[in-house]
Scaffold this motif. Structure first.
Motif, PDB file in Angstrom:
ATOM      1  N   LYS A   1       0.845  -1.197   0.000  1.00 37.41           N
ATOM      2  CA  LYS A   1       0.000   0.000   0.000  1.00 37.41           C
ATOM      3  C   LYS A   1       0.888   1.258   0.000  1.00 37.41           C
ATOM      4  O   LYS A   1       2.115   1.166   0.220  1.00 37.41           O
ATOM      5  CB  LYS A   1      -0.927  -0.059   1.214  1.00 37.41           C
ATOM      6  CG  LYS A   1      -1.934  -1.235   1.154  1.00 37.41           C
ATOM      7  CD  LYS A   1      -2.811  -1.264   2.407  1.00 37.41           C
ATOM      8  CE  LYS A   1      -3.826  -2.396   2.370  1.00 37.41           C
ATOM      9  NZ  LYS A   1      -4.674  -2.423   3.602  1.00 37.41           N
TER      10      LYS A   1
ATOM     11  N   LEU B   1     -16.550  -3.587   1.122  1.00 37.76           N
ATOM     12  CA  LEU B   1     -16.434  -2.773   2.344  1.00 37.76           C
ATOM     13  C   LEU B   1     -17.189  -1.446   2.227  1.00 37.76           C
ATOM     14  O   LEU B   1     -17.074  -0.579   3.091  1.00 37.76           O
ATOM     15  CB  LEU B   1     -14.947  -2.504   2.639  1.00 37.76           C
ATOM     16  CG  LEU B   1     -14.087  -3.755   2.836  1.00 37.76           C
ATOM     17  CD1 LEU B   1     -12.603  -3.402   2.838  1.00 37.76           C
ATOM     18  CD2 LEU B   1     -14.456  -4.473   4.130  1.00 37.76           C
TER      19      LEU B   1
ATOM     20  N   LEU C   1     -10.428   4.672   3.500  1.00 39.18           N
ATOM     21  CA  LEU C   1      -9.695   3.568   2.872  1.00 39.18           C
ATOM     22  C   LEU C   1      -9.419   3.872   1.400  1.00 39.18           C
ATOM     23  O   LEU C   1      -8.301   3.662   0.914  1.00 39.18           O
ATOM     24  CB  LEU C   1     -10.506   2.262   3.019  1.00 39.18           C
ATOM     25  CG  LEU C   1      -9.926   1.005   2.348  1.00 39.18           C
ATOM     26  CD1 LEU C   1      -8.540   0.659   2.892  1.00 39.18           C
ATOM     27  CD2 LEU C   1     -10.880  -0.189   2.549  1.00 39.18           C
TER      28      LEU C   1
ATOM     29  N   TYR D   1      -6.740   6.475   1.215  1.00 44.09           N
ATOM     30  CA  TYR D   1      -5.451   5.834   1.565  1.00 44.09           C
ATOM     31  C   TYR D   1      -4.872   5.078   0.363  1.00 44.09           C
ATOM     32  O   TYR D   1      -3.714   5.303  -0.028  1.00 44.09           O
ATOM     33  CB  TYR D   1      -5.716   4.918   2.758  1.00 44.09           C
ATOM     34  CG  TYR D   1      -4.657   3.922   3.162  1.00 44.09           C
ATOM     35  CD1 TYR D   1      -3.294   4.235   3.159  1.00 44.09           C
ATOM     36  CD2 TYR D   1      -5.036   2.648   3.617  1.00 44.09           C
ATOM     37  CE1 TYR D   1      -2.352   3.292   3.571  1.00 44.09           C
ATOM     38  CE2 TYR D   1      -4.103   1.717   4.033  1.00 44.09           C
ATOM     39  CZ  TYR D   1      -2.770   2.041   4.010  1.00 44.09           C
ATOM     40  OH  TYR D   1      -1.844   1.115   4.432  1.00 44.09           O
TER      41      TYR D   1
ATOM     42  N   ARG E   1      -1.646 -14.758   3.919  1.00 44.53           N
ATOM     43  CA  ARG E   1      -2.371 -14.068   4.996  1.00 44.53           C
ATOM     44  C   ARG E   1      -1.632 -14.233   6.330  1.00 44.53           C
ATOM     45  O   ARG E   1      -1.603 -13.320   7.151  1.00 44.53           O
ATOM     46  CB  ARG E   1      -3.805 -14.618   5.113  1.00 44.53           C
ATOM     47  CG  ARG E   1      -4.661 -14.379   3.872  1.00 44.53           C
ATOM     48  CD  ARG E   1      -5.324 -13.039   3.824  1.00 44.53           C
ATOM     49  NE  ARG E   1      -6.292 -12.837   4.877  1.00 44.53           N
ATOM     50  CZ  ARG E   1      -7.035 -11.721   4.981  1.00 44.53           C
ATOM     51  NH1 ARG E   1      -6.881 -10.733   4.096  1.00 44.53           N
ATOM     52  NH2 ARG E   1      -7.900 -11.586   5.950  1.00 44.53           N
TER      53      ARG E   1
ATOM     54  N   THR F   1      -5.202  -7.872  10.672  1.00 42.05           N
ATOM     55  CA  THR F   1      -5.543  -6.564  10.096  1.00 42.05           C
ATOM     56  C   THR F   1      -5.016  -5.417  10.960  1.00 42.05           C
ATOM     57  O   THR F   1      -4.490  -4.432  10.454  1.00 42.05           O
ATOM     58  CB  THR F   1      -7.073  -6.456   9.938  1.00 42.05           C
ATOM     59  OG1 THR F   1      -7.528  -7.578   9.177  1.00 42.05           O
ATOM     60  CG2 THR F   1      -7.479  -5.171   9.238  1.00 42.05           C
TER      61      THR F   1
ATOM     62  N   THR G   1      -4.223   0.041  11.954  1.00 47.38           N
ATOM     63  CA  THR G   1      -5.045  -0.626  10.930  1.00 47.38           C
ATOM     64  C   THR G   1      -5.130   0.205   9.656  1.00 47.38           C
ATOM     65  O   THR G   1      -5.076  -0.329   8.555  1.00 47.38           O
ATOM     66  CB  THR G   1      -6.462  -0.877  11.483  1.00 47.38           C
ATOM     67  OG1 THR G   1      -6.323  -1.667  12.665  1.00 47.38           O
ATOM     68  CG2 THR G   1      -7.339  -1.612  10.489  1.00 47.38           C
TER      69      THR G   1
ATOM     70  N   ASN H   1      -1.629  -0.221   7.390  1.00 42.15           N
ATOM     71  CA  ASN H   1      -1.105  -1.573   7.652  1.00 42.15           C
ATOM     72  C   ASN H   1      -0.293  -2.165   6.492  1.00 42.15           C
ATOM     73  O   ASN H   1      -0.154  -3.372   6.367  1.00 42.15           O
ATOM     74  CB  ASN H   1      -2.219  -2.512   8.139  1.00 42.15           C
ATOM     75  CG  ASN H   1      -3.342  -2.680   7.138  1.00 42.15           C
ATOM     76  OD1 ASN H   1      -3.262  -2.174   6.026  1.00 42.15           O
ATOM     77  ND2 ASN H   1      -4.377  -3.395   7.525  1.00 42.15           N
TER      78      ASN H   1
HETATM   79  N1  UDP Z   1      -9.497  -1.023   7.536  1.00 40.28           N
HETATM   80  C1  UDP Z   1      -9.573   0.147   8.275  1.00 40.28           C
HETATM   81  N2  UDP Z   1     -10.279   0.129   9.453  1.00 40.28           N
HETATM   82  C2  UDP Z   1     -10.904  -0.989   9.921  1.00 40.28           C
HETATM   83  C3  UDP Z   1     -10.815  -2.175   9.158  1.00 40.28           C
HETATM   84  C4  UDP Z   1     -10.102  -2.156   7.984  1.00 40.28           C
HETATM   85  O1  UDP Z   1      -9.011   1.161   7.895  1.00 40.28           O
HETATM   86  O2  UDP Z   1     -11.523  -0.944  10.986  1.00 40.28           O
HETATM   87  C5  UDP Z   1      -8.729  -1.023   6.284  1.00 40.28           C
HETATM   88  C6  UDP Z   1      -7.341  -1.664   6.447  1.00 40.28           C
HETATM   89  O3  UDP Z   1      -6.433  -0.965   5.592  1.00 40.28           O
HETATM   90  C7  UDP Z   1      -7.589  -3.068   5.946  1.00 40.28           C
HETATM   91  C8  UDP Z   1      -8.556  -2.808   4.810  1.00 40.28           C
HETATM   92  O4  UDP Z   1      -9.408  -1.793   5.294  1.00 40.28           O
HETATM   93  O5  UDP Z   1      -6.376  -3.707   5.525  1.00 40.28           O
HETATM   94  C9  UDP Z   1      -9.379  -4.002   4.375  1.00 40.28           C
HETATM   95  O6  UDP Z   1     -10.040  -4.532   5.503  1.00 40.28           O
HETATM   96  P1  UDP Z   1     -10.126  -6.106   5.736  1.00 40.28           P
HETATM   97  O7  UDP Z   1     -11.110  -6.354   6.818  1.00 40.28           O
HETATM   98  O8  UDP Z   1     -10.355  -6.780   4.417  1.00 40.28           O
HETATM   99  O9  UDP Z   1      -8.656  -6.460   6.311  1.00 40.28           O
HETATM  100  P2  UDP Z   1      -7.435  -7.256   5.656  1.00 40.28           P
HETATM  101  O10 UDP Z   1      -8.009  -8.332   4.762  1.00 40.28           O
HETATM  102  O11 UDP Z   1      -6.609  -6.250   4.892  1.00 40.28           O
HETATM  103  O12 UDP Z   1      -6.672  -7.813   6.817  1.00 40.28           O
END
Ligand code: UDP
Ligand code: MG
Length: 160
Positions: free
Chosen positions: A20, A63, A72, A75, A96, A102, A120, A123
Motif C-alpha cells: 500500500k 467494504l 480507505l 489511503y 495471509r 488486520t 489498521t 497496515n
Molecule cells: N481497515 C480500516 N479500518 C478498519 C478495518 C479495515 O481502515 O476498521 C482497512 C485496512 O487498511 C484493511 C482494509 O481496510 O487492511 C481491508 O479490511 P479487511 O477487513 O479486508 O482487512 P485485511 O483483509 O486487509 O486484513
C-alpha cells in the motif's frame, strides 16, 4: 519433466498482494517482496502503479457500507502501490499468515504487519482472503499480457 510438480497443478492458487502507499513511502517494498520470495512462492506479476479511484472502489466494494470506506479509498489512492501476483500451493492462506492480523498491534511478531506497522489504517500490505478473490483481484489489477508464466530454477529444491 518434473511430473510430481505437474500433478499438483490444480492445487496451485494465485494471490493478489499489494504494498500500500505507506509501504512504498516508507521504503518497505524490498522488505515485503523479500518475505514472499524467501518463503518460496512464485512471482508472476509485478508493477508500481498509481491506482485510480474507480479501481480502488471496485477492489474494496465489499467494504462499501463500512464507516472507514471513504478513508480507505483515500489511503489506497494516496500514492503509488506495488501490485503483485504470487502463485503456489496454499499461497492464499499462507500469505495471509505472513501478512498478519488486520490490526498491526494484534499481528504476531514475525509477520509483516507485526514487524512493520502500528495502525489498521496504515497496515502496509494487502493480501487476497480466498482463492476466488485471488483470481478476481488478479484479473482486476493485471491485464493478461502483464503476467508471466515461468519455472523458477529453484522449483525442484522447494517441492519433492
Ligand atoms: N481497515 C480500516 N479500518 C478498519 C478495518 C479495515 O481502515 O476498521 C482497512 C485496512 O487498511 C484493511 C482494509 O481496510 O487492511 C481491508 O479490511 P479487511 O477487513 O479486508 O482487512 P485485511 O483483509 O486487509 O486484513
Ligand atoms: Mg481483506
Amino acid at each position: 519433466f518434473l511430473p510430481h510438480l505437474v500433478a499438483s497443478l490444480e492445487q496451485v492458487e494465485q494471490t493478489y498482494i499489494m504494498v500500500k502507499p505507506d509501504g512504498v513511502q516508507r521504503g518497505l517494498v524490498g522488505e515485503i517482496i523479500s518475505r514472499f520470495e524467501r518463503k518460496g512462492f512464485k512471482l508472476t506479476g509485478l508493477k508500481l502503479f498509481q491506482c485510480p479511484k474507480e479501481l480502488a472502489e471496485e477492489h474494496c466494494k465489499d467494504l462499501k457500507t463500512k464507516s472507514f470506506y471513504p478513508t480507505l479509498i483515500d489511503y489506497i489512492t494516496s500514492g503509488p502501490v506495488v501490485c503483485m501476483v504470487w502463485e503456489g500451493v496454499g499461497v492464499v492462506a499462507s500469505a495471509r499468515k505472513l501478512i498478519g492480523s488486520t490490526n498491526p498491534l494484534q499481528a504476531e511478531p514475525g509477520t509483516i504487519r507485526g514487524d512493520l506497522a502500528v495502525q489498521t489504517g496504515r497496515n502496509v500490505v494487502h493480501g487476497s482472503d480466498s482463492p476466488e478473490n485471488g483470481k478476481r483481484e488478479t484479473a482486476l489489477w493485471f491485464k493478461e499480457g502483464e503476467l508471466c508464466e515461468w519455472t523458477p530454477a529453484q522449483a525442484p529444491w522447494l517441492m519433492e
